[in-house]
Design a protein around this motif. Structure first.
Motif, mmCIF file in Angstrom:
data_model
loop_
_atom_site.group_PDB
_atom_site.id
_atom_site.type_symbol
_atom_site.label_atom_id
_atom_site.label_comp_id
_atom_site.label_asym_id
_atom_site.label_seq_id
_atom_site.Cartn_x
_atom_site.Cartn_y
_atom_site.Cartn_z
ATOM 1 N N TYR A 295 -9.203 10.194 1.125
ATOM 2 C CA TYR A 295 -7.796 9.120 0.253
ATOM 3 C C TYR A 295 -6.814 9.818 0.191
ATOM 4 O O TYR A 295 -6.735 10.708 -0.384
ATOM 5 N N ILE A 296 -6.127 10.115 0.602
ATOM 6 C CA ILE A 296 -4.461 11.204 1.066
ATOM 7 C C ILE A 296 -3.465 9.961 1.053
ATOM 8 O O ILE A 296 -3.158 9.620 2.337
ATOM 9 N N ASP A 297 -2.522 9.723 0.427
ATOM 10 C CA ASP A 297 -1.329 8.812 0.266
ATOM 11 C C ASP A 297 -0.169 9.937 0.175
ATOM 12 O O ASP A 297 0.019 10.125 -1.069
ATOM 13 N N PRO A 298 0.623 10.268 1.695
ATOM 14 C CA PRO A 298 2.139 11.439 0.926
ATOM 15 C C PRO A 298 3.143 10.268 0.270
ATOM 16 O O PRO A 298 3.593 11.090 -0.470
ATOM 17 N N THR A 299 2.615 9.079 0.212
ATOM 18 C CA THR A 299 4.134 8.556 0.051
ATOM 19 C C THR A 299 3.921 8.381 -1.427
ATOM 20 O O THR A 299 5.334 8.867 -2.445
ATOM 21 N N MET A 300 2.954 8.385 -2.079
ATOM 22 C CA MET A 300 2.781 8.758 -3.465
ATOM 23 C C MET A 300 1.956 10.010 -4.045
ATOM 24 O O MET A 300 1.924 10.028 -5.314
ATOM 25 N N ASP A 301 2.143 11.124 -2.975
ATOM 26 C CA ASP A 301 1.495 11.965 -3.499
ATOM 27 C C ASP A 301 0.063 12.102 -4.190
ATOM 28 O O ASP A 301 0.364 12.397 -5.414
ATOM 29 N N ALA A 302 -0.865 10.816 -3.402
ATOM 30 C CA ALA A 302 -1.884 10.818 -4.191
ATOM 31 C C ALA A 302 -2.957 10.802 -3.755
ATOM 32 O O ALA A 302 -3.358 10.546 -2.621
ATOM 33 N N TRP A 303 -4.803 10.974 -4.930
ATOM 34 C CA TRP A 303 -5.832 10.849 -3.648
ATOM 35 C C TRP A 303 -5.854 10.056 -5.510
ATOM 36 O O TRP A 303 -5.852 10.509 -6.191
#
Length: 409
Positions: A295-303
């Motif tokens: 799971y990788i989210d570039p909008t939120m810089d999140a995993w």
């Protein structure tokens, strides 16, 4: 009235983007102008604490929504449910006025109508001080329980299970090799070989995520006018000073991952409600060391991680939301380096809503969703068994997560 003033006309602005003819826009503009005018009058009275005077424009606005026939016009395509949901917000505000004025019976009746029309903001209703006079009433508590059941996490927990399928019903996903000239160009243009962590796969995946997040701002309302690939999206953002939306960020990061030899996809995460105009688009990247999609989210810089710090897949995050197992949001999770994200909002509210089902493109490659040329790139959809939703209806569909999240070839 802290919460009353937060109501907006976002629904109509979103719907406006789908309308093309002058007649359609005229009907929509009438709806929007009447709503803004009457709601503006209400707000002026509330700001002056003239709650008695605030009632009249709200009642007129609710009556306008009761009598409009715009949803019957096939050229406008505004569903009645969307109008009812907006009306529910106005009824909620009216109930607040009645409660403040001590008109308890009218407050409860109006709040009941709001809930009947789909009011769903549980936290707002739970903490709203405007309802102090009726909060101990059994009817209020019953309405609160109904609204609680409408929270995204509760809906996700009630979703049907997936169902394994004996035969292939979806095509196999494909990934452009890093040797492709376009991906070589991405690698050279951004000097991706200089990004640290290549000796540690998971750190490298995170650093590539940080690179995109740090260099391209997010703007959910952006109308990006360029080709949809990492280079053009980056240059558009730098040249205009504008951000790009979550889909564009995910496309850019997908190009970056592919350019570095990682199998990756753009994943559209959607709500159960077919009338919900909001979705969130993230990435999944294959980890050879963990032998799973991440799971990788570039909008939120999140995993997202488990209780032991192990990075999780989209499927695992969804499963843990449903069964209540521990989820740990990475410490970097933020929006544009301005707003830090919390597990309670980002995972348990926003993503709980948008993880009801997922859609990916069959092929992951440079410029995979161009608006200027045909890519012939088929959508593939993973849904819970028995789920009915006309969005992405033409997509190849499966209820089998093992096939959707299969090991890449």
């Amino acid at each position: 009235m802290k919460y009353l003033l937060k109501t907006t006309m976002v629904m109509f602005l979103l719907l406006a983007t789908s309308l093309t003819s002058q007649a359609q826009n005229q009907r929509l503009m009438q709806l929007q102008e009447t709503s803004e005018r009457l709601y503006g009058q209400f707000r002026e009275h509330v700001n002056s604490k003239n709650y008695n005077d605030a009632i009249a424009p709200l009642k007129e606005l609710i009556n306008f929504f009761d009598t409009t026939t715009v949803h019957l016009d096939p050229t406008v395509e505004i569903p009645k449910e969307a109008l009812d949901n907006q009306k529910a917000i106005y009824q909620y505000d009216l109930a607040c006025c009645y409660a403040i004025l001590g008109k308890k019976k009218m407050a409860l009746e109006t709040l009941t109508a709001s809930v009947d029309n789909g009011y769903a903001n549980y936290n707002n209703m739970l903490w709203d001080k405007d309802f102090t006079s009726i909060k101990k009433d059994k009817k209020f508590q019953a309405l609160l329980d109904i609204v609680k059941g409408r929270q995204p996490l509760e809906k996700l927990k009630k979703s049907n299970a997936y169902k394994a399928e004996a035969e292939d019903v979806i095509p196999k996903f494909e990934y452009q090799p890093k040797e492709h000239p376009n991906l070589q160009l991405v690698r050279e243009y951004f000097q991706l070989d200089t990004i640290p962590g290549k000796d540690n796969e998971l750190e490298h995946i995170k650093n590539l995520l940080h690179f995109v997040h740090d260099n391209i701002r997010h703007d959910g309302s952006s109308k990006t006018i360029c080709e949809y690939n990492a280079i053009d999206l980056y240059n558009y953002a730098k040249a205009t000073g504008n951000g790009i939306n979550c889909r564009m960020l995910a496309i850019a990061l997908c190009d970056v991952y592919l350019a570095m030899g990682y199998k990756a996809r753009v994943v559209t995460c959607l709500a159960a409600d077919p009338n919900d105009p909001d979705c969130h688009v993230i990435n999944t990247v294959w980890s050879s060391s963990l032998h799973k999609w991440l799971y990788i989210d570039p909008t939120m810089d999140a995993w997202v991680m488990d209780e032991n710090g192990l990075m999780l897949s989209i499927a695992e995050v969804r499963e843990r939301l449903i069964d209540g197992r521990e989820l740990v949001l990475c410490p970097t999770a933020n929006w544009n380096h301005e707003t830090m994200q919390t597990k309670e909002y980002y995972l348990e509210t926003y993503m709980a809503k948008n993880l009801y089902y997922q859609v990916c493109k069959k092929r992951s490659f440079f410029n995979q969703e161009s608006i200027y040329r045909s890519t012939n790139n088929e959508d593939i959809r993973l849904i819970p068994a028995g789920f009915e939703n006309n969005n992405y209806q033409s997509a190849a569909t499966t209820t089998d997560p093992e096939r959707f999240w299969a090991t890449p070839e």
